[in-house]
Design a protein around this motif. Sequence first.
Motif, PDB file in Angstrom:
ATOM      1  N   ASP A 280       0.819  -1.176  -0.124  1.00 56.45           N
ATOM      2  CA  ASP A 280       0.074   0.072  -0.117  1.00 56.45           C
ATOM      3  C   ASP A 280       1.055   1.264  -0.095  1.00 56.45           C
ATOM      4  OD1 ASP A 280      -1.866   1.828   0.410  1.00 56.45           O
ATOM      5  OD2 ASP A 280      -3.009   1.034   2.044  1.00 56.45           O
ATOM      6  N   GLY A 281       1.233   1.908  -1.226  1.00 53.70           N
ATOM      7  CA  GLY A 281       2.062   2.841  -1.418  1.00 53.70           C
ATOM      8  C   GLY A 281       2.141   3.881  -0.450  1.00 53.70           C
ATOM      9  N   TYR A 282       1.194   4.842  -0.461  1.00 50.70           N
ATOM     10  CA  TYR A 282       1.209   5.846   0.180  1.00 50.70           C
ATOM     11  C   TYR A 282       1.013   5.673   1.703  1.00 50.70           C
ATOM     12  CZ  TYR A 282       1.140   8.792  -4.015  1.00 50.70           C
ATOM     13  OH  TYR A 282       1.434   9.546  -5.183  1.00 50.70           O
ATOM     14  N   ASN A 283       0.255   4.712   2.082  1.00 46.80           N
ATOM     15  CA  ASN A 283       0.171   4.090   3.343  1.00 46.80           C
ATOM     16  C   ASN A 283       1.650   3.863   4.311  1.00 46.80           C
ATOM     17  OD1 ASN A 283      -0.146   1.867   5.894  1.00 46.80           O
ATOM     18  ND2 ASN A 283      -2.038   3.147   5.480  1.00 46.80           N
TER      19      ASN A 283
ATOM     20  N   ARG B  62       9.808   7.550  -5.612  1.00 46.38           N
ATOM     21  CA  ARG B  62      10.885   6.961  -5.852  1.00 46.38           C
ATOM     22  C   ARG B  62      11.882   6.308  -4.835  1.00 46.38           C
ATOM     23  NH1 ARG B  62      12.680  11.399  -7.140  1.00 46.38           N
ATOM     24  NH2 ARG B  62      11.762  11.749  -9.128  1.00 46.38           N
ATOM     25  N   THR B  63      11.849   7.010  -3.561  1.00 42.54           N
ATOM     26  CA  THR B  63      12.422   6.314  -2.424  1.00 42.54           C
ATOM     27  C   THR B  63      11.765   4.815  -2.029  1.00 42.54           C
ATOM     28  OG1 THR B  63      12.854   8.456  -1.404  1.00 42.54           O
ATOM     29  CG2 THR B  63      13.007   6.438  -0.107  1.00 42.54           C
ATOM     30  N   LEU B  64      10.498   4.699  -2.114  1.00 44.00           N
ATOM     31  CA  LEU B  64       9.988   3.414  -1.894  1.00 44.00           C
ATOM     32  C   LEU B  64      10.407   2.271  -2.971  1.00 44.00           C
ATOM     33  CD1 LEU B  64       8.475   1.651  -0.089  1.00 44.00           C
ATOM     34  CD2 LEU B  64       6.227   2.421  -1.265  1.00 44.00           C
ATOM     35  N   VAL B  65      10.183   2.796  -4.284  1.00 47.01           N
ATOM     36  CA  VAL B  65      10.327   1.642  -5.288  1.00 47.01           C
ATOM     37  C   VAL B  65      11.920   1.309  -5.410  1.00 47.01           C
ATOM     38  CG1 VAL B  65      10.349   1.693  -7.952  1.00 47.01           C
ATOM     39  CG2 VAL B  65       8.536   2.600  -6.848  1.00 47.01           C
ATOM     40  N   ASP B  66      12.675   2.296  -5.063  1.00 47.12           N
ATOM     41  CA  ASP B  66      14.103   1.867  -5.387  1.00 47.12           C
ATOM     42  C   ASP B  66      14.206   0.709  -3.922  1.00 47.12           C
ATOM     43  OD1 ASP B  66      14.611   3.631  -7.190  1.00 47.12           O
ATOM     44  OD2 ASP B  66      15.389   5.099  -5.993  1.00 47.12           O
ATOM     45  N   ALA B  67      13.761   1.221  -2.917  1.00 47.85           N
ATOM     46  CA  ALA B  67      14.085   0.149  -1.849  1.00 47.85           C
ATOM     47  C   ALA B  67      13.498  -1.264  -2.092  1.00 47.85           C
ATOM     48  CB  ALA B  67      13.576   0.728  -0.329  1.00 47.85           C
ATOM     49  N   LEU B  68      12.277  -1.158  -2.633  1.00 48.82           N
ATOM     50  CA  LEU B  68      11.564  -2.510  -3.057  1.00 48.82           C
ATOM     51  C   LEU B  68      12.222  -3.205  -4.082  1.00 48.82           C
ATOM     52  CD1 LEU B  68       7.819  -1.201  -2.766  1.00 48.82           C
ATOM     53  CD2 LEU B  68       9.016  -2.733  -1.239  1.00 48.82           C
ATOM     54  N   GLY B  69      12.971  -2.665  -4.929  1.00 52.22           N
ATOM     55  CA  GLY B  69      13.888  -3.246  -5.996  1.00 52.22           C
ATOM     56  C   GLY B  69      15.051  -3.975  -5.490  1.00 52.22           C
TER      57      GLY B  69
ATOM     58  N   SER C 165       6.537   7.204   6.781  1.00 47.25           N
ATOM     59  CA  SER C 165       8.187   6.807   6.642  1.00 47.25           C
ATOM     60  C   SER C 165       8.827   8.189   6.431  1.00 47.25           C
ATOM     61  CB  SER C 165       8.233   5.770   5.796  1.00 47.25           C
ATOM     62  OG  SER C 165       7.678   4.810   6.305  1.00 47.25           O
ATOM     63  N   TRP C 166       8.483   9.011   5.217  1.00 43.61           N
ATOM     64  CA  TRP C 166       9.149  10.023   4.733  1.00 43.61           C
ATOM     65  C   TRP C 166       8.014  11.132   4.524  1.00 43.61           C
ATOM     66  CZ3 TRP C 166       9.374   5.240   1.868  1.00 43.61           C
ATOM     67  CH2 TRP C 166      10.355   4.401   2.526  1.00 43.61           C
ATOM     68  N   PRO C 167       7.552  11.920   5.641  1.00 36.55           N
ATOM     69  CA  PRO C 167       6.351  12.752   5.578  1.00 36.55           C
ATOM     70  C   PRO C 167       7.066  14.177   5.029  1.00 36.55           C
ATOM     71  CG  PRO C 167       6.783  12.411   7.868  1.00 36.55           C
ATOM     72  CD  PRO C 167       7.633  11.586   7.040  1.00 36.55           C
ATOM     73  N   GLY C 168       8.349  14.432   4.954  1.00 34.41           N
ATOM     74  CA  GLY C 168       8.865  15.821   4.671  1.00 34.41           C
ATOM     75  C   GLY C 168       9.352  15.892   3.276  1.00 34.41           C
TER      76      GLY C 168
ATOM     77  N   PRO D  97       6.657  12.403  -5.369  1.00 32.51           N
ATOM     78  CA  PRO D  97       7.292  11.728  -6.372  1.00 32.51           C
ATOM     79  C   PRO D  97       8.652  11.345  -5.669  1.00 32.51           C
ATOM     80  CG  PRO D  97       6.560  14.006  -7.535  1.00 32.51           C
ATOM     81  CD  PRO D  97       6.009  14.055  -6.083  1.00 32.51           C
ATOM     82  N   GLU D  98       9.052  12.254  -4.806  1.00 32.03           N
ATOM     83  CA  GLU D  98      10.340  11.615  -3.855  1.00 32.03           C
ATOM     84  C   GLU D  98      10.022  10.324  -2.976  1.00 32.03           C
ATOM     85  OE1 GLU D  98      11.385  14.943  -2.029  1.00 32.03           O
ATOM     86  OE2 GLU D  98      12.723  15.870  -3.507  1.00 32.03           O
ATOM     87  N   GLN D  99       8.834  10.271  -2.627  1.00 33.42           N
ATOM     88  CA  GLN D  99       8.412   9.358  -1.733  1.00 33.42           C
ATOM     89  C   GLN D  99       8.123   7.966  -2.460  1.00 33.42           C
ATOM     90  OE1 GLN D  99       4.700  10.149   0.683  1.00 33.42           O
ATOM     91  NE2 GLN D  99       5.645  12.082   1.487  1.00 33.42           N
TER      92      GLN D  99
END
Length: 481
Positions: free
Chosen positions: A358-361, A377-384, A366-369, A373-375
């Motif tokens: 659940d992406g935005y959840n 990108r950060t999540l997709v890179d970590a999941l990769g 985790s990265w509210p600041g 798009p940055e959120q």
Amino acid sequence: MGEPDAAHAACADVPTPLLREALEAVWRKVRTEAAATPPVEAPRAMRPLLTMTRLRGAKAFETVRRAVDADDDLRQRAARAADGASMSRASWLWLARPEGWQAELVALAADRAPREPAAGDDRRLQRRLEAAEAARDRADAERAAALAQLDARTADLRAERRRAEAAEAAVAGAERAAELARRAAHAAEEVAASAERRAALADERRQQAEAACDALLAEAHRLQAQLHRATQRGAEAGHALDTALAGRAATGAAVADAAAAARALGDALARAATSLVQQLPGPLDRAGAPAPAAAAGPPSTGAGVVAPLPGPPAGRPGARPAGRRRRTPVPVPRGVFDDTVEWADRLVRTRGALLLVDGYNVTLQSWPGTTLPEQRRTLVDALGELRARTGVDVHVIFDGHPAEVMPPVPSRPRSLVRTGFSPAGEDADEVLIDLVERADPARPVVVATDDNRVRGLVAERGANVVSVHQLLGLLGRRPRP
């Protein structure tokens, strides 16, 4: 002559030893009054006697008798304080002086006179008495010393008892400290054993990662060999093309000669074809059938824009198709807790597992600041990275927003993570639930979310659920404040 002088004259022949107890009572009374607050002044003649611990000596007794004969008020005070039952009758009569006391006292003295010793015997008796009194004083001193020694021994005994109690308390404290030390050692052994197990697990993961890297290197070598072979085939094809072009130039002259001969025939055929075409209702293809219209392709979504996922099938959202086998969640083994990162790691390493995120959840906690798009990108890179490390299939769903322009995806190798957005006007929650429904029931499905509604619905459909905290632990990320 006053009454005291008459009494003194009447009792002058009464021997002083007969009045010993009365004289001692007077002496004690004078000492008590001198020590009182406020003090009562003692007779001048008796002042030297106040320092004595005990009245002794014939001279001392005579001094007290003369003081009493001179001060009747002193005698009366002593008589009121004295205990008549504890002294002789003669002493009491002389001190209290009731009515008729002189005659009775003189009779008592006369009755004792025949039994009085001679002057020499009296002196010997006096010396013996003084010696006895001295012995008694020494005994009193020894008794006082013995009492002082007993008090000292008692104090030593009490101090020794306190030291023993302190020693016992220290021993008890040492025993408690030893017990705590044993417990701490046991806990340290358990921690060490846990650390060894974790080290073994980390070594196993390292070996798996090395095996995965070896497999990737082998695949890279295979693809490199294929590329080399394709390059060789391309070179051979180019050489064959050059040879064909050279042969074509040789035959060009013959073709030119034939062209002149065929030109006349071509003109005739063209005229005939034109006549035929004018007689037909529409153009014909080479096979003689009407030419088809150009097919309209799907509209392009633009570089880097991820198309929205199709909506759920018709009917109730997330409804289970009839006749499908129910999914069974991966059971939690004994000794493992379902809210730990260790359990989440086991889930994503299960063969054939599908991880739905659940992406935005995840990102908004985790990265509210950062920007959306940055959120993403950060999540997709970590999941990769997680996909490359564990081999789990990852599908992350974000809420679609019609007003948001999706940024282009940089040119890089094909992503290991499948990313999608919910259709406009629909939450990613419904898409996640529908993906769980559509997944193969035999395939383990893991959903990462903190949404209680989604967690309950996907759990009813046989999916395993992990929290955002567990997912961040798997990704090796920490939430920003």
